[in-house]
Design an enzyme around this catalytic site. Sequence first.
Site, PDB file in Angstrom:
ATOM      1  N   SER A   1       0.812  -1.218   0.000  1.00 33.01           N
ATOM      2  CA  SER A   1       0.000   0.000   0.000  1.00 33.01           C
ATOM      3  C   SER A   1       0.850   1.275   0.000  1.00 33.01           C
ATOM      4  CB  SER A   1      -0.941   0.020   1.213  1.00 33.01           C
ATOM      5  OG  SER A   1      -0.209  -0.119   2.410  1.00 33.01           O
TER       6      SER A   1
ATOM      7  N   ASP B   1      -0.911   7.009  10.337  1.00 36.14           N
ATOM      8  CA  ASP B   1      -1.679   6.015  11.095  1.00 36.14           C
ATOM      9  C   ASP B   1      -0.732   4.987  11.719  1.00 36.14           C
ATOM     10  OD1 ASP B   1      -0.783   4.607   8.945  1.00 36.14           O
ATOM     11  OD2 ASP B   1      -2.719   3.753   8.387  1.00 36.14           O
TER      12      ASP B   1
ATOM     13  N   HIS C   1       1.425   4.165   7.487  1.00 35.25           N
ATOM     14  CA  HIS C   1       1.434   4.802   6.162  1.00 35.25           C
ATOM     15  C   HIS C   1       2.031   6.208   6.245  1.00 35.25           C
ATOM     16  CE1 HIS C   1      -1.590   1.578   5.732  1.00 35.25           C
ATOM     17  NE2 HIS C   1      -0.979   1.428   4.569  1.00 35.25           N
TER      18      HIS C   1
END
Lengths: 252, 252
Positions: free
Chosen positions: B12, B200, B203
């Site tokens: 991600s 978070d 990320h």
Amino acid sequence: MMRQKIFLFGDSITEESFSDGGWGASLADLLRRKADMVLRGYSGYNTRWALKVVERVFPAAEEDGRDSPAAVTVFFGANDACLPERCSGFQHVPLDEYKQNLRSIISFLKNRWPQTAIILITPPPIDEEARLRSNEDIDLDILRYPYIENTTGLPERTNEVAGRYAKACIAVAEECHISVIDLWSKMQQIPNWQTECLWDGLHLSRVGNKVVFEEVAKKLKEEGIGAEDLAVDLPLIEDVDPKDPLKAFDEF
Amino acid sequence: MMRQKIFLFGDSITEESFSDGGWGASLADLLRRKADMVLRGYSGYNTRWALKVVERVFPAAEEDGRDSPAAVTVFFGANDACLPERCSGFQHVPLDEYKQNLRSIISFLKNRWPQTAIILITPPPIDEEARLRSNEDIDLDILRYPYIENTTGLPERTNEVAGRYAKACIAVAEECHISVIDLWSKMQQIPNWQTECLWDGLHLSRVGNKVVFEEVAKKLKEEGIGAEDLAVDLPLIEDVDPKDPLKAFDEF
């Protein structure tokens, strides 16, 4: 599955579209896992120069070995609309030739890739005061061929002339039955568009980039190649079963 | 001239790299007119799943009909380092298998493209408190296979374990004689890295993205494929003679 490609073809407003908050980067983010944005922006170019290089910019199908791209944005006119007798006059292209050049670019693309969606974008509006200040800021020493110094006290572009090129762009799109974004009109609907949407009277601010991004995203959707229409490349984490993760990878 | 390609392969943190301020978009902007970034990020993936899909992600030379890419970034480990007995345990890959999977990915790339620079990136550090808060925020209803709910009161990743995976990543890079960015260490040198670099606990924030961008840009330069090393695609406006603009386009 090979991802679809979307070419972004244009001048500096395209070339800069991956800078902070840029519309090209936003499209790449919107269509992540789905399509590749291919950045083909050329600062300072008008349609006359674009036509000179179009065969080099877009690889022939046999060379690329791939299906045709899903879409191409064609975003020229801001340089064509430079006034001929002012400091950026060497970038000027007469209105009729601009139309003819756009037709030739469209015809080239339609011939190479009959299935590809072509999206024309008109030049943005011009804030003449900001352009005049920007002309004065150019460092003539760093250029191999310095732009002709602006000694006239007049801006090299006007909003009224940019509007004529925008209208011509729309007319060509209609004549060729392809999509067009009327950025010149769209942007002027935004209060204080001069400073909200532009940072030097011509190039896009963060808000200006957002306008272009949203308009292109909307057109892509109309063409059936929006975020919801395109297949996702490889299993999403949401589709991986925590009890048997590898199953998703055997299935695809 | 065909532009060189740089593939960004990872989880991600790569998939999100074209969002606002993202490191992938910044690379695309840095190398505009010179190289194409190809975004191949897959949220949630670990090296085990990456290895399952690697042949689909990287097209064979004959299919692509092109030269090998200039570089590939390989950025996995954040998901491998999920603790096996906690709520994201299905993404966990044991440390030895992580190393072996990285070796296999590298070997696949070297075999397919012997000239391509491979740049490994270690997982980032983890802010455990922020992870715990983030675990609680997941909306289980929107997932087809909901992640196992976090009922332990413990984060699914720890910084110490992420560090072990980072060290393993570096060891593999040294063993395979390829470049590596020690992001885990680099980021922790920044004061308040927990909130400065991460949003978070995992990320990247805008600052975190800048760190990755600068480190990758530095490695590309070391590999001889920096902004100064790559040829510019088509004449720059600075090289267009205002007295005879078309000359530049006859020359190229």
